[in-house]
Motif scaffolding. Structure first.
Motif, PDB file in Angstrom:
ATOM      1  N   TYR A  18       0.835  -1.201   0.000  1.00 42.76           N
ATOM      2  CA  TYR A  18       0.000   0.000   0.000  1.00 42.76           C
ATOM      3  C   TYR A  18       0.873   1.255   0.000  1.00 42.76           C
ATOM      4  N   ARG A  19       1.920   1.250   0.803  1.00 44.38           N
ATOM      5  CA  ARG A  19       2.830   2.395   0.850  1.00 44.38           C
ATOM      6  C   ARG A  19       3.450   2.666  -0.516  1.00 44.38           C
ATOM      7  N   GLN A  20       3.761   1.608  -1.246  1.00 43.35           N
ATOM      8  CA  GLN A  20       4.375   1.757  -2.562  1.00 43.35           C
ATOM      9  C   GLN A  20       3.415   2.336  -3.598  1.00 43.35           C
ATOM     10  N   MET A  21       2.130   2.402  -3.265  1.00 46.94           N
ATOM     11  CA  MET A  21       1.162   3.040  -4.161  1.00 46.94           C
ATOM     12  C   MET A  21       1.147   4.561  -3.998  1.00 46.94           C
ATOM     13  N   MET A  22       1.777   5.064  -2.921  1.00 47.13           N
ATOM     14  CA  MET A  22       1.701   6.479  -2.599  1.00 47.13           C
ATOM     15  C   MET A  22       2.682   7.304  -3.426  1.00 47.13           C
ATOM     16  N   PRO A  23       2.403   8.605  -3.581  1.00 46.63           N
ATOM     17  CA  PRO A  23       3.355   9.488  -4.260  1.00 46.63           C
ATOM     18  C   PRO A  23       4.572   9.729  -3.389  1.00 46.63           C
ATOM     19  N   PHE A  24       5.675  10.153  -3.987  1.00 44.06           N
ATOM     20  CA  PHE A  24       6.864  10.504  -3.227  1.00 44.06           C
ATOM     21  C   PHE A  24       6.662  11.883  -2.604  1.00 44.06           C
ATOM     22  N   THR A  25       7.001  12.012  -1.329  1.00 43.98           N
ATOM     23  CA  THR A  25       6.808  13.274  -0.632  1.00 43.98           C
ATOM     24  C   THR A  25       7.994  13.587   0.266  1.00 43.98           C
ATOM     25  N   GLU A  26       8.126  14.859   0.602  1.00 41.62           N
ATOM     26  CA  GLU A  26       9.076  15.278   1.623  1.00 41.62           C
ATOM     27  C   GLU A  26       8.412  15.096   2.983  1.00 41.62           C
ATOM     28  N   SER A  27       9.224  15.144   4.027  1.00 39.61           N
ATOM     29  CA  SER A  27       8.687  14.945   5.379  1.00 39.61           C
ATOM     30  C   SER A  27       7.733  16.061   5.786  1.00 39.61           C
ATOM     31  N   SER A  28       7.852  17.232   5.143  1.00 36.75           N
ATOM     32  CA  SER A  28       6.988  18.366   5.474  1.00 36.75           C
ATOM     33  C   SER A  28       5.660  18.342   4.717  1.00 36.75           C
ATOM     34  N   GLN A  29       5.496  17.385   3.814  1.00 36.88           N
ATOM     35  CA  GLN A  29       4.281  17.311   3.001  1.00 36.88           C
ATOM     36  C   GLN A  29       3.303  16.272   3.562  1.00 36.88           C
ATOM     37  N   VAL A  30       2.027  16.473   3.265  1.00 31.64           N
ATOM     38  CA  VAL A  30       0.980  15.537   3.668  1.00 31.64           C
ATOM     39  C   VAL A  30       0.615  14.667   2.469  1.00 31.64           C
ATOM     40  N   THR A  31       0.795  13.368   2.604  1.00 31.16           N
ATOM     41  CA  THR A  31       0.386  12.425   1.566  1.00 31.16           C
ATOM     42  C   THR A  31      -1.119  12.198   1.679  1.00 31.16           C
ATOM     43  N   ILE A  32      -1.827  12.305   0.541  1.00 31.09           N
ATOM     44  CA  ILE A  32      -3.282  12.147   0.551  1.00 31.09           C
ATOM     45  C   ILE A  32      -3.699  11.049  -0.424  1.00 31.09           C
ATOM     46  N   GLU A  33      -4.501  10.141   0.073  1.00 27.11           N
ATOM     47  CA  GLU A  33      -5.073   9.073  -0.770  1.00 27.11           C
ATOM     48  C   GLU A  33      -6.548   9.349  -0.990  1.00 27.11           C
ATOM     49  N   LYS A  34      -7.085   8.828  -2.103  1.00 29.24           N
ATOM     50  CA  LYS A  34      -8.498   9.031  -2.416  1.00 29.24           C
ATOM     51  C   LYS A  34      -9.111   7.747  -2.952  1.00 29.24           C
ATOM     52  N   SER A  35     -10.098   7.228  -2.255  1.00 33.81           N
ATOM     53  CA  SER A  35     -10.858   6.067  -2.716  1.00 33.81           C
ATOM     54  C   SER A  35     -12.305   6.214  -2.251  1.00 33.81           C
ATOM     55  N   PRO A  36     -13.181   6.789  -3.062  1.00 34.92           N
ATOM     56  CA  PRO A  36     -14.579   6.992  -2.665  1.00 34.92           C
ATOM     57  C   PRO A  36     -15.308   5.715  -2.279  1.00 34.92           C
ATOM     58  N   GLU A  37     -14.784   4.590  -2.736  1.00 37.72           N
ATOM     59  CA  GLU A  37     -15.430   3.317  -2.411  1.00 37.72           C
ATOM     60  C   GLU A  37     -15.383   3.022  -0.915  1.00 37.72           C
ATOM     61  N   TYR A  38     -14.445   3.635  -0.200  1.00 36.91           N
ATOM     62  CA  TYR A  38     -14.335   3.409   1.236  1.00 36.91           C
ATOM     63  C   TYR A  38     -15.585   3.851   1.999  1.00 36.91           C
ATOM     64  N   PHE A  39     -16.263   4.888   1.516  1.00 38.50           N
ATOM     65  CA  PHE A  39     -17.313   5.553   2.276  1.00 38.50           C
ATOM     66  C   PHE A  39     -18.363   4.594   2.821  1.00 38.50           C
ATOM     67  N   GLU A  40     -18.839   3.675   1.998  1.00 34.57           N
ATOM     68  CA  GLU A  40     -19.908   2.764   2.405  1.00 34.57           C
ATOM     69  C   GLU A  40     -19.393   1.435   2.949  1.00 34.57           C
ATOM     70  N   SER A  41     -18.076   1.291   3.046  1.00 38.30           N
ATOM     71  CA  SER A  41     -17.479   0.011   3.435  1.00 38.30           C
ATOM     72  C   SER A  41     -17.158  -0.036   4.927  1.00 38.30           C
ATOM     73  N   SER A  42     -17.856  -0.890   5.650  1.00 34.42           N
ATOM     74  CA  SER A  42     -17.547  -1.067   7.075  1.00 34.42           C
ATOM     75  C   SER A  42     -16.175  -1.722   7.236  1.00 34.42           C
ATOM     76  N   MET A  43     -15.793  -2.553   6.268  1.00 32.43           N
ATOM     77  CA  MET A  43     -14.475  -3.170   6.304  1.00 32.43           C
ATOM     78  C   MET A  43     -13.384  -2.114   6.223  1.00 32.43           C
ATOM     79  N   ALA A  44     -13.586  -1.119   5.364  1.00 30.82           N
ATOM     80  CA  ALA A  44     -12.593  -0.052   5.215  1.00 30.82           C
ATOM     81  C   ALA A  44     -12.399   0.700   6.528  1.00 30.82           C
ATOM     82  N   VAL A  45     -13.495   0.983   7.221  1.00 34.71           N
ATOM     83  CA  VAL A  45     -13.412   1.683   8.508  1.00 34.71           C
ATOM     84  C   VAL A  45     -12.575   0.870   9.495  1.00 34.71           C
ATOM     85  N   THR A  46     -12.879  -0.404   9.611  1.00 36.95           N
ATOM     86  CA  THR A  46     -12.196  -1.276  10.581  1.00 36.95           C
ATOM     87  C   THR A  46     -10.718  -1.430  10.267  1.00 36.95           C
TER      88      THR A  46
END
Length: 395
Positions: free
Chosen positions: A185-213
């Motif tokens: 999962y980490r390898q899917m992320m963009p490269f960032t500096e330590s001062s930057q905030v990495t942001i992921e986006k997956s709208p499918e998570y919203f209705e998924s109780s599994m995603a929350v857990t």
């Protein structure tokens, strides 16, 4: 004898030249075949990523055509090649294979091919602790509420970095993907500096109780961003999206027909309350799970209707929530009269693709009233609990 020997020398030279030519051709063919990737695509090209970093990597033209729409950072990939820890040969973006060189000899060749200035920039990036990090914030949804625009708007801010590979990892909502592990999962992320905030986006998570857990288990301190909009308008957008997706993929829609009224209203005139379209707009049911798991202080709500009309208002609130410097200002966004919606104006000009803002189907006033009235208790509870949003609750 002299003439014969002269002819022999000339003939020998010709033969030697022919042999050298044949060897050269064979060598060039060998180089071209061994340097290509093993994804079965032969049509490759070298592309540039700007004046600062040239000849980033070799990819397919089809992938290049998709890269802008998918917002894949070529800088991210070039850094990955430089560090030798990018393994994306088998990864896909919307079904298109990424042809990424991953072997160290290819990395070395790449570094030899770029200018000294570019090489120094890359080395400086590494020195600044550029690496792939787990996200500090995740946009969990909802579908058709402006999440794509959010991703584009994030990348305007120098302290925010969005742009995963694939575009929507769906890591926490699919067991098969989750089983690959947090490091993948980490390898899917963009490269960032330590001062930057990495942001992921997956709208499918919203209705998924599994995603929350799963997310709560693995990313206890992550910030949750939830974009919502007028629930009935969202249903219409979601319907249009499914129809268009089916057309592109040359298949039938999930319902077997493209009539919105038939999808939403049963034969007896009552709403089809079990429809996934309607279930997805019962916002408070899904929001409650996220708030309970992460706490209200770690959940930020974004009004998707305002985001499209007045992105500055929503992005300023996000800056405060994520604790980054105030960068968005009156010059960041501008209304594009040709497109009919707000676009990024600074530091570069960019509008959302034409696939956004599709025309909604004509819906009977009676059907819309039924939808608003059905969703009214869910919408009012959302207002009451979280003091956010201002949509019609009935008509």
């Amino acid at each position: 004898m002299r003439s014969l020997s002269g002819i022999g020398v000339k003939t020998g030279i010709r033969y030697a030249l022919v042999v050298v030519l044949i060897i050269t051709v064979i060598y060039m063919y060998y180089i071209s075949t061994t340097s290509s990737t093993k994804t079965g695509e032969s049509d490759i090209m070298t592309i540039n990523i700007g004046p600062a970093r040239e000849n980033a990597l070799v990819v397919t033209p089809a992938w290049v055509a998709e890269s802008a729409a998918n917002d894949v950072s070529l800088v991210d990939i070039s850094l990955g090649l430089y560090q030798g820890d990018l393994h994306l040969t088998d990864a896909h973006i919307r079904g298109l294979p990424i042809l990424a060189a991953t072997r160290r000899n290819e990395i070395a060749s790449y570094m030899m091919s770029i200018s000294n200035k570019s090489r120094e920039l890359l080395k400086a990036d590494i020195k600044n602790n550029i690496q792939q990090r787990l996200p500090g914030a995740i946009v969990v949804g909802q579908r058709k509420c402006g999440t794509h625009a959010l991703k584009d708007f994030f990348n305007v801010h120098p302290q925010l970095r969005a742009g995963t590979i694939p575009v929507e990892p769906i890591f926490f909502s699919w067991s098969k993907v989750y089983s690959t592990g947090l490091e993948r999962y980490r390898q899917m992320m963009p490269f960032t500096e330590s001062s930057q905030v990495t942001i992921e986006k997956s709208p499918e998570y919203f209705e998924s109780s599994m995603a929350v857990t799963k997310m709560r288990k693995d990313l206890k301190n992550v910030k949750i961003l939830i974009a919502l909009r007028d629930p009935v308008e969202r249903i219409l957008s979601d319907f249009v999206q499914e129809i268009k997706l089916a057309e592109v993929q040359n298949r039938k829609s999930p319902w077997g027909y493209n009539d919105f009224e038939r999808v939403i209203v049963r034969s007896d005139g009552r709403l089809n309350e079990k429809s996934k379209l309607i279930q997805g707009s019962r916002y408070v049911v899904h929001v409650a799970r996220w708030v309970n798991a992460f706490g209200l202080n770690n959940v930020h709500f974004i009004d998707g209707d305002i985001l499209i009309k007045d992105p500055l208002t929503e992005m300023k609130k996000i800056e405060t929530f994520l604790g980054v410097d105030p960068v968005y200002d009156d010059e960041t966004f501008v209304y594009d009269h040709e497109k009919g919606f707000m676009c990024i104006a600074k530091p570069y000009y960019y509008c959302l693709p034409d696939s956004k803002g599709r025309q909604h189907p004509t819906v009977k006033a009676e059907t819309k009233k039924k939808l608003y009235n059905y969703l009214k208790p869910f919408t009012e509870e959302l207002f009451r609990k979280y003091h956010r949003f201002d949509w019609p609750v009935y008509e």
